[in-house]
Scaffold this motif. Structure first.
Motif, PDB file in Angstrom:
ATOM      1  N   ILE A   7       0.849  -1.190   0.000  1.00  0.00           N
ATOM      2  CA  ILE A   7       0.000   0.000   0.000  1.00  0.00           C
ATOM      3  C   ILE A   7       0.882   1.236   0.000  1.00  0.00           C
ATOM      4  N   LEU A   8       0.614   2.130  -0.926  1.00  0.00           N
ATOM      5  CA  LEU A   8       1.271   3.431  -0.969  1.00  0.00           C
ATOM      6  C   LEU A   8       0.268   4.457  -0.440  1.00  0.00           C
ATOM      7  N   ILE A   9       0.619   5.134   0.646  1.00  0.00           N
ATOM      8  CA  ILE A   9      -0.254   6.158   1.216  1.00  0.00           C
ATOM      9  C   ILE A   9       0.283   7.528   0.832  1.00  0.00           C
ATOM     10  N   LEU A  10      -0.551   8.304   0.176  1.00  0.00           N
ATOM     11  CA  LEU A  10      -0.185   9.661  -0.226  1.00  0.00           C
ATOM     12  C   LEU A  10      -0.859  10.652   0.710  1.00  0.00           C
ATOM     13  N   THR A  11      -0.050  11.438   1.411  1.00  0.00           N
ATOM     14  CA  THR A  11      -0.567  12.405   2.364  1.00  0.00           C
ATOM     15  C   THR A  11      -0.082  13.796   1.957  1.00  0.00           C
ATOM     16  N   GLY A  12      -0.382  14.798   2.795  1.00  0.00           N
ATOM     17  CA  GLY A  12       0.037  16.171   2.502  1.00  0.00           C
ATOM     18  C   GLY A  12       0.125  16.970   3.782  1.00  0.00           C
ATOM     19  N   SER A  13       1.162  17.795   3.889  1.00  0.00           N
ATOM     20  CA  SER A  13       1.438  18.511   5.130  1.00  0.00           C
ATOM     21  C   SER A  13       0.777  19.885   5.189  1.00  0.00           C
ATOM     22  N   LEU A  14      -0.522  19.945   4.934  1.00  0.00           N
ATOM     23  CA  LEU A  14      -1.301  21.153   5.215  1.00  0.00           C
ATOM     24  C   LEU A  14      -2.094  20.858   6.482  1.00  0.00           C
ATOM     25  N   GLY A  15      -1.608  21.338   7.624  1.00  0.00           N
ATOM     26  CA  GLY A  15      -2.117  20.852   8.889  1.00  0.00           C
ATOM     27  C   GLY A  15      -1.501  19.484   9.150  1.00  0.00           C
ATOM     28  N   ASP A  16      -1.790  18.916  10.302  1.00  0.00           N
ATOM     29  CA  ASP A  16      -1.153  17.655  10.666  1.00  0.00           C
ATOM     30  C   ASP A  16      -2.093  16.462  10.533  1.00  0.00           C
ATOM     31  N   GLY A  17      -3.394  16.708  10.313  1.00  0.00           N
ATOM     32  CA  GLY A  17      -4.362  15.630  10.307  1.00  0.00           C
ATOM     33  C   GLY A  17      -4.160  14.609   9.206  1.00  0.00           C
ATOM     34  N   HIS A  18      -3.832  15.073   7.997  1.00  0.00           N
ATOM     35  CA  HIS A  18      -3.631  14.144   6.879  1.00  0.00           C
ATOM     36  C   HIS A  18      -2.490  13.177   7.195  1.00  0.00           C
ATOM     37  N   ASN A  19      -1.401  13.708   7.788  1.00  0.00           N
ATOM     38  CA  ASN A  19      -0.262  12.867   8.133  1.00  0.00           C
ATOM     39  C   ASN A  19      -0.606  11.884   9.248  1.00  0.00           C
ATOM     40  N   GLN A  20      -1.371  12.348  10.234  1.00  0.00           N
ATOM     41  CA  GLN A  20      -1.730  11.464  11.348  1.00  0.00           C
ATOM     42  C   GLN A  20      -2.624  10.312  10.880  1.00  0.00           C
ATOM     43  N   ALA A  21      -3.533  10.595   9.959  1.00  0.00           N
ATOM     44  CA  ALA A  21      -4.379   9.526   9.414  1.00  0.00           C
ATOM     45  C   ALA A  21      -3.530   8.504   8.674  1.00  0.00           C
ATOM     46  N   ALA A  22      -2.541   8.992   7.914  1.00  0.00           N
ATOM     47  CA  ALA A  22      -1.644   8.083   7.193  1.00  0.00           C
ATOM     48  C   ALA A  22      -0.863   7.203   8.168  1.00  0.00           C
ATOM     49  N   LYS A  23      -0.339   7.812   9.235  1.00  0.00           N
ATOM     50  CA  LYS A  23       0.414   7.042  10.233  1.00  0.00           C
ATOM     51  C   LYS A  23      -0.482   6.019  10.923  1.00  0.00           C
ATOM     52  N   ALA A  24      -1.733   6.405  11.169  1.00  0.00           N
ATOM     53  CA  ALA A  24      -2.660   5.481  11.822  1.00  0.00           C
ATOM     54  C   ALA A  24      -2.879   4.237  10.970  1.00  0.00           C
TER      55      ALA A  24
END
Length: 393
Positions: A7-24
């Protein structure tokens, strides 16, 4: 034996929520499906290696300085219309660079926790560049047209009302799974409150308020008037988490020193033990970002939502207020009153906790992982000329 799933997860660092969801999602896979390989890539950094830092800074300044303009554009483009279609037609990435990423990683599924990444993957798919199954994880309790793209095979959403909104966007019901917003596993565990307070040198017998502003510390300019408020006659224990905003941290520390308050105070920057700070607290004052409020729900932590940004944060706040899991305040005066009314009212705190318990989703992680992994088995590519779509089977 088939090829190993990746699985490749593509996130974005506008705020921290997108990254936290990816880490989860990555942490969940390691626990429940260790046979699946997971890689996280910051889509913004990959697509714009020289500009993403500047772009992130400009976005945060825009949201802080001109929230009404941001809110106006958010509302105007929330539904699919001429303006939202115009924005969607703006191609904000290099096709060859995205294809190089897919070739390099060779994923069996792509998961997008950032709407720009979902847009990029959809472009590649409908133009026939790739057929990799793509899942979009919506990281707020609201909908917006920029999350919705024809090349997306499955959507994971936080609540039933978001599913209904996607249906109004003409997304087929079979493509939508209500899983809750994925949060990291430490937030789903139970903790000993008194032991945690002792661990961090906090009093066990004082009402404790956790104050957070998200990953960038957007919590407002001053808490001095709150600390000096006559409404808070009894001592309260405040824990301030300023995220990566070192300027705000220094400002708060200076203001606290001047306040000469009878409250107990602790100020921190970015920390990786927010789950423990939530577990030891009686109330959280926060911006209503999708991941932060989901984490608070998991800990059954009552919420006082402060000055939500027009757009997705207002949508999150409205959802939580409607179910009685949070109280929204819009200015410093409201914050003073809200704290005074809630922090020592055990019946109100208990009501907020019980309502949080009703709407939280304890099984969201396994359900989300199953929905992601099932996507490539439930959808097959169907070519129509040069366009590529997916049909449920």
């Amino acid at each position: 034996m088939g090829a190993r799933e990746k699985i490749l997860i593509l996130t974005g660092s506008l705020g921290d929520g997108h990254n936290q969801a990816a880490k989860a999602i990555m942490e969940g896979m390691r626990v429940y499906r260790p046979d699946v390989e997971v890689r996280i890539v910051d889509y913004l950094a990959w697509a714009h290696p020289h500009l993403h830092g500047v772009g992130t800074f400009c976005y945060m300044q825009w949201v802080k300085s001109l929230p009404s303009v941001y809110g106006f554009l958010y509302r105007r483009t929330r539904q699919d219309n001429a303006l939202s279609q115009l924005f969607k037609k703006i191609k904000s990435f290099n096709t060859d660079r995205m294809l190089a990423l897919l070739e390099q990683e060779a994923p069996t599924e792509v998961v997008c926790t950032f709407p720009g990444a979902a847009a990029a993957m959809s472009y590649l798919k409908i133009n026939g560049y790739t057929t990799v199954p793509t899942v979009t994880v919506i990281t707020d309790y609201t909908d917006h047209s920029y999350w919705v793209h024809p090349g997306t095979d499955r959507y994971l959403v936080g609540a039933e009302h978001v599913k209904k909104a996607l249906l109004r966007h003409r997304v087929p019901e079979a493509r939508i799974v209500v899983t809750g917003i994925p949060i990291r596993m430490p937030f789903m565990q139970a903790y000993d409150r008194d032991a945690l307070r002792e661990k961090y040198g906090l009093a066990c017998d004082l009402p404790t308020v956790l104050v957070m502003g998200g990953g960038h510390g957007l919590i407002g300019k001053s808490f001095k008037s709150v600390l000096q408020a006559r409404e808070l006659a009894e001592p309260v224990q405040f824990v301030f988490v300023c995220g990566r905003n070192e300027k705000l941290k220094a400002q708060l520390e200076a203001e606290i020193a001047e306040a000469r308050t009878h409250h107990r105070l602790m100020v921190t920057g970015f920390v990786d033990h927010v789950h423990e700070l939530m577990a030891l607290s009686d109330l959280i004052v926060t911006k209503p970002g999708g991941l932060t409020v989901s984490e608070a729900l998991a800990q059954e932590l009552p919420m006082l939502l402060y000055k939500p940004i027009p757009g997705q944060e207002q949508g999150n706040a409205a959802y939580l207020e409607a179910y009685g899991a949070a109280i929204q305040v819009k200015n410093t005066a409201g914050l003073r009153r809200g704290l005074s009314e809630v922090v020592t009212d055990q019946s109100m705190l208990q009501s907020l906790r019980e309502n949080a318990r009703r709407i939280r989703r304890e099984a969201d992680m396994r359900q989300a992982l199953d929905a992601i992994l099932a996507t490539r088995h439930h959808f097959i590519p169907v070519h129509d000329g040069q366009l590529l779509s997916y049909a449920n089977v």
